[in-house]
Design a protein around this motif. Structure first.
Motif, mmCIF file in Angstrom:
data_model
loop_
_atom_site.group_PDB
_atom_site.id
_atom_site.type_symbol
_atom_site.label_atom_id
_atom_site.label_comp_id
_atom_site.label_asym_id
_atom_site.label_seq_id
_atom_site.Cartn_x
_atom_site.Cartn_y
_atom_site.Cartn_z
ATOM 1 N N GLU A 57 0.823 -1.215 0.000
ATOM 2 C CA GLU A 57 0.000 0.000 0.000
ATOM 3 C C GLU A 57 0.857 1.265 0.000
ATOM 4 N N GLU A 87 -5.512 4.123 2.228
ATOM 5 C CA GLU A 87 -4.418 3.146 2.167
ATOM 6 C C GLU A 87 -3.454 3.319 3.341
ATOM 7 N N HIS A 90 -5.056 1.582 6.259
ATOM 8 C CA HIS A 90 -5.018 0.107 6.091
ATOM 9 C C HIS A 90 -3.638 -0.409 6.478
ATOM 10 N N HIS A 172 -11.577 -2.981 5.445
ATOM 11 C CA HIS A 172 -10.602 -2.861 4.367
ATOM 12 C C HIS A 172 -11.292 -3.102 3.021
ATOM 13 N N GLU A 176 -11.613 -0.549 -0.145
ATOM 14 C CA GLU A 176 -11.024 -0.937 -1.440
ATOM 15 C C GLU A 176 -12.038 -0.722 -2.558
ATOM 16 N N HIS A 179 -12.425 3.183 -3.261
ATOM 17 C CA HIS A 179 -11.360 3.885 -4.016
ATOM 18 C C HIS A 179 -10.835 3.079 -5.205
HETATM 19 FE FE LIG Z 1 -5.940 -1.079 1.146
#
Ligand SMILES: [Fe+2]
Ligand SMILES: [Fe+2]
Length: 307
Positions: A57, A87, A90, A172, A176, A179
Motif C-alpha cells: 500500500e 491506504e 489500512h 478494508h 477498497e 477507491h
Molecule cells: Fe488497502
C-alpha cells in the motif's frame, strides 16, 4: 464496450465519496495461531496476504503521488486525497495485525520487511518508470477490489474468524471498493493506454501469486508446521471449490481485459451501503469517537450556556 458505457461507469465512480476512516481493532483477542478453523494452510494464506499490505500500500500511494501534479480535475484530486488516507490507515492496521500474528508464531513482520526491501530494490531499477509503477498499482487495485467484492458478497467466508479480524477485513474491503477506480482514473487521464495496463496486469498477477505462495511456505517452515492432507484439501476448496475465492473472482478478473473496461463497470456501491448498515461498529472507529466526544462537549457548552 461503447464509449458511453465507459463514461457512465466513470461518472458513477466520480460520485463516490472516498472517506478515510481511522479504525483500530483489538487483535489481542485472537488466541489461535491457526485462526481460520484451525486450518494451518488457510491461516498462513491470510497471514501472507496481510504481510504484503503495508509495503504494497505504501508503494500504491507513492506511485499515485508521482502523478498528482499532472492531475487537473478537482474531483479526482479530492479522490486521490481520500485514496492516500485510506491506504495509509489500512497499512497501519495491517502492521498491527502482522505484529499480533508474529506473537502467535506466524512471523508476518519478517515477510513485511522482506517485501519492503524488494520494493525498494525494484523502484531503483531503470525499468520501474512512473508509468510502469502506476500500472502495477492499477492492476493490484483491481485484484484487491474483486477480492473485496467477494468477501462482502459472501460474509460467511469470514465467519470462522474472531470479530476483530472480521471487522478489519470488512472495513478494508469496503474502502477498497470505494477507491477502486482512483489509480485507474489517474492512469487513464494522463497516460490513456489501456493496452499497457492489460500487459502489466498479467505480470502483476503472476508476481503476486508466486510471492504469496512462497510466503505461505516460509510461514509454514518457520513455524515447523506440516499441514495434514485434510487441511490441504480444505485450502483447495477454499480457493477452487464451488464457493471458493478464485472460482468466484475469475469472471470479474477477466473483465479487466475487456476493451474499454472501467472499475465501476462492476457497480457494487450497494455493498458499501450494506456494510454501513450491518457491519460497521463505531466503537472501533477512532475518528467517529473523537467527533462524538466533541459533540458531547459542545452539547455541554450549549447546556452550560442555557443554564
Ligand atoms: Fe488497502
Ligand atoms: Fe487499495
Amino acid at each position: 464496450m461503447t464509449h458511453s458505457a465507459h463514461s457512465t461507469a466513470a461518472e458513477l465512480g466520480g460520485k463516490v465519496d472516498i472517506k478515510p476512516r481511522r479504525m483500530s481493532f483489538p487483535f489481542e483477542t485472537v488466541k489461535n495461531r491457526f485462526f481460520y478453523k484451525g486450518n494451518s494452510v488457510i491461516s498462513v494464506f491470510g497471514a501472507a496476504l496481510s504481510s504484503t499490505f503495508p509495503p504494497g500500500e505504501s508503494e500504491f500511494i507513492a506511485s499515485v503521488r508521482l502523478y498528482r501534479d499532472k492531475v487537473k480535475d478537482e474531483k479526482l484530486l479530492e479522490q486521490i486525497r481520500g485514496f492516500i488516507g485510506q491506504e495509509g490507515h489500512h497499512s497501519h492496521q495491517h502492521k498491527r495485525a502482522n505484529e499480533a500474528l508474529r506473537e502467535l508464531g506466524l512471523d508476518a513482520v519478517r515477510l513485511e520487511k522482506h517485501l519492503e526491501k524488494d520494493i525498494k530494490k525494484y523502484i531503483s531499477r531503470k525499468h520501474a518508470t512512473p508509468k510502469f509503477r502506476l500500472a502495477m498499482t492499477v492492476g493490484m487495485e483491481h485484484i484487491t477490489a474483486i477480492m473485496a467484492e467477494f468477501v462482502l458478497n459472501n460474509p460467511d467466508v469470514l465467519e470462522p474468524m474472531e470479530d476483530s479480524v472480521k471487522e478489519l477485513l470488512y472495513w478494508h474491503a469496503v474502502e477498497e471498493i470505494e477507491h477502486k477506480a482512483v489509480a485507474f482514473d489517474v492512469f487513464m487521464s494522463i497516460e490513456n493506454d489501456q493496452k499497457y495496463l492489460r500487459r502489466v496486469f498479467r505480470l502483476v498477477t503472476a508476481l503476486f501469486s508466486i510471492r504469496i505462495f512462497f510466503y505461505m511456505l516460509a510461514l509454514l517452515w518457520w513455524s515447523r508446521t506440516m499441514p495434514s492432507w485434510k487441511e490441504v484439501k480444505g485450502f483447495y476448496r477454499f480457493l477452487w471449490g464451488k464457493r471458493g475465492v478464485i472460482t468466484n473472482i475469475r469472471q470479474p478478473y477477466r473483465d479487466y481485459f475487456k476493451e474499454g473496461f472501467h472499475p465501476w463497470d462492476h457497480d457494487n456501491q450497494q455493498l458499501v451501503d450494506k456494510w454501513k448498515q450491518e457491519f460497521y461498529r463505531p466503537e472501533h472507529d477512532l475518528g467517529a469517537q473523537k467527533n462524538a466526544r466533541q459533540q458531547d462537549a459542545s452539547q455541554d457548552d450549549i447546556q452550560g450556556a442555557l443554564a
